[in-house]
Scaffold this motif. Structure first.
Motif, PDB file in Angstrom:
ATOM      1  N   UNK A  46       0.492  -0.904  -0.251  1.00  0.00           N
ATOM      2  CA  UNK A  46      -0.114  -0.310   0.233  1.00  0.00           C
ATOM      3  C   UNK A  46       0.946   1.399   0.003  1.00  0.00           C
ATOM      4  N   UNK A  47       2.590   0.895   0.647  1.00  0.00           N
ATOM      5  CA  UNK A  47       2.422   2.328   0.506  1.00  0.00           C
ATOM      6  C   UNK A  47       3.225   2.375  -0.866  1.00  0.00           C
ATOM      7  N   UNK A  48       3.786   4.148  -1.433  1.00  0.00           N
ATOM      8  CA  UNK A  48       3.559   4.042  -2.598  1.00  0.00           C
ATOM      9  C   UNK A  48       4.973   5.073  -2.338  1.00  0.00           C
ATOM     10  N   UNK A  49       5.777   4.079  -2.348  1.00  0.00           N
ATOM     11  CA  UNK A  49       7.452   4.616  -2.184  1.00  0.00           C
ATOM     12  C   UNK A  49       7.945   4.697  -3.539  1.00  0.00           C
ATOM     13  N   UNK A  50       8.646   6.553  -3.567  1.00  0.00           N
ATOM     14  CA  UNK A  50       8.936   7.409  -4.705  1.00  0.00           C
ATOM     15  C   UNK A  50      10.956   7.794  -4.502  1.00  0.00           C
ATOM     16  N   UNK A  51      11.329   7.495  -5.099  1.00  0.00           N
ATOM     17  CA  UNK A  51      12.856   8.365  -4.636  1.00  0.00           C
ATOM     18  C   UNK A  51      13.430   8.870  -5.937  1.00  0.00           C
ATOM     19  N   UNK A  52      14.226  10.344  -5.691  1.00  0.00           N
ATOM     20  CA  UNK A  52      14.590  10.737  -6.306  1.00  0.00           C
ATOM     21  C   UNK A  52      16.002  10.825  -6.726  1.00  0.00           C
ATOM     22  N   UNK A  53      15.988   9.523  -7.477  1.00  0.00           N
ATOM     23  CA  UNK A  53      16.716   9.297  -8.065  1.00  0.00           C
ATOM     24  C   UNK A  53      17.374   7.495  -9.058  1.00  0.00           C
ATOM     25  N   UNK A  54      17.805   7.949  -9.710  1.00  0.00           N
ATOM     26  CA  UNK A  54      18.109   7.070 -11.440  1.00  0.00           C
ATOM     27  C   UNK A  54      17.831   5.914 -10.544  1.00  0.00           C
ATOM     28  N   UNK A  55      18.484   4.845  -9.435  1.00  0.00           N
ATOM     29  CA  UNK A  55      19.221   3.533  -9.275  1.00  0.00           C
ATOM     30  C   UNK A  55      18.326   3.614  -8.434  1.00  0.00           C
ATOM     31  N   UNK A  56      17.874   2.632  -8.707  1.00  0.00           N
ATOM     32  CA  UNK A  56      16.427   1.840  -8.042  1.00  0.00           C
ATOM     33  C   UNK A  56      17.013   0.977  -6.980  1.00  0.00           C
ATOM     34  N   UNK A  57      16.350   1.634  -5.821  1.00  0.00           N
ATOM     35  CA  UNK A  57      16.671   1.331  -4.743  1.00  0.00           C
ATOM     36  C   UNK A  57      16.101  -0.497  -4.329  1.00  0.00           C
ATOM     37  N   UNK A  58      16.325  -0.798  -3.376  1.00  0.00           N
ATOM     38  CA  UNK A  58      16.404  -2.669  -3.031  1.00  0.00           C
ATOM     39  C   UNK A  58      14.335  -2.307  -2.633  1.00  0.00           C
ATOM     40  N   UNK A  59      14.190  -1.982  -1.249  1.00  0.00           N
ATOM     41  CA  UNK A  59      13.129  -1.588  -1.628  1.00  0.00           C
ATOM     42  C   UNK A  59      11.848  -1.692  -2.358  1.00  0.00           C
TER      43      UNK A  59
END
Length: 174
Positions: A46-59
């Motif tokens: 249900x959590x919609x994690x987003x990051x400000x980076x090109x690489x995809x973190x493990x989570x």
């Protein structure tokens, strides 16, 4: 491997092992032997994690893999494993673009060959819901890939799905 805390505690139920399938929890000792095992918490989809980076973190890789279940290229069998795919941005990452471009809302696992085909072969894709990938081929065919497989859809349906997801809604046709 997927295993509930109750199954661990009571030693009953079903464990699901990637590449093997479901097995009885009592058989785990035969499969695992004396292997070192790391137990991690269940991922809350249900959590919609987003990051400000090109690489995809493990989570984010975990989340994307779990909701997609395998290579999301059209007509591909779900035989890929998590370590044999690249995590692709459906809408290409833009260094000067908005924050939060990398997340399950814009990612799909693709085998390297499929990743290159998408990148250099004229295919485009959009994530139109959890585990749902809308594809357009170089010849204009529109395809929806989801947990049930690959389905041809009309250009009108594809356009409506893409417009709906832009507005934050998922559109389903029956």
């Amino acid at each position: 491997m997927h295993l509930t805390d109750e199954a661990l505690r009571t030693r009953t139920g079903v464990a699901r092992i990637e590449g093997v399938g479901p097995i009885d929890v009592r058989q785990l000792h035969e499969v695992l032997g004396h292997a070192d095992v790391t137990v991690t918490p269940v991922l809350d989809l249900r959590m919609r994690r987003r990051v400000d980076a090109y690489e995809h973190p493990e989570i984010i890789k975990d989340h994307t893999w779990t909701q997609t279940g395998g290579d999301c290229f059209p007509y591909t069998p779900r035989t890929a494993t998590r370590d044999t795919v690249d995590y692709d941005h459906a809408i290409p990452y833009d260094d000067t673009g908005p924050p939060g471009q990398t997340g399950p809302h814009n990612s799909g696992p693709l085998r390297r060959r499929h990743h290159r085909t998408k990148t250099h072969g004229g295919y485009t894709t959009r994530v139109v819901g959890p585990g749902r990938h809308l594809w357009r081929t170089p010849h204009g065919q529109t395809l929806l890939v989801d947990h049930t497989g690959t389905h041809r859809i009309s250009p009108h349906e594809a356009s409506a799905m893409a417009d709906a997801i832009n507005d934050g809604a998922e559109l389903y046709f029956t």
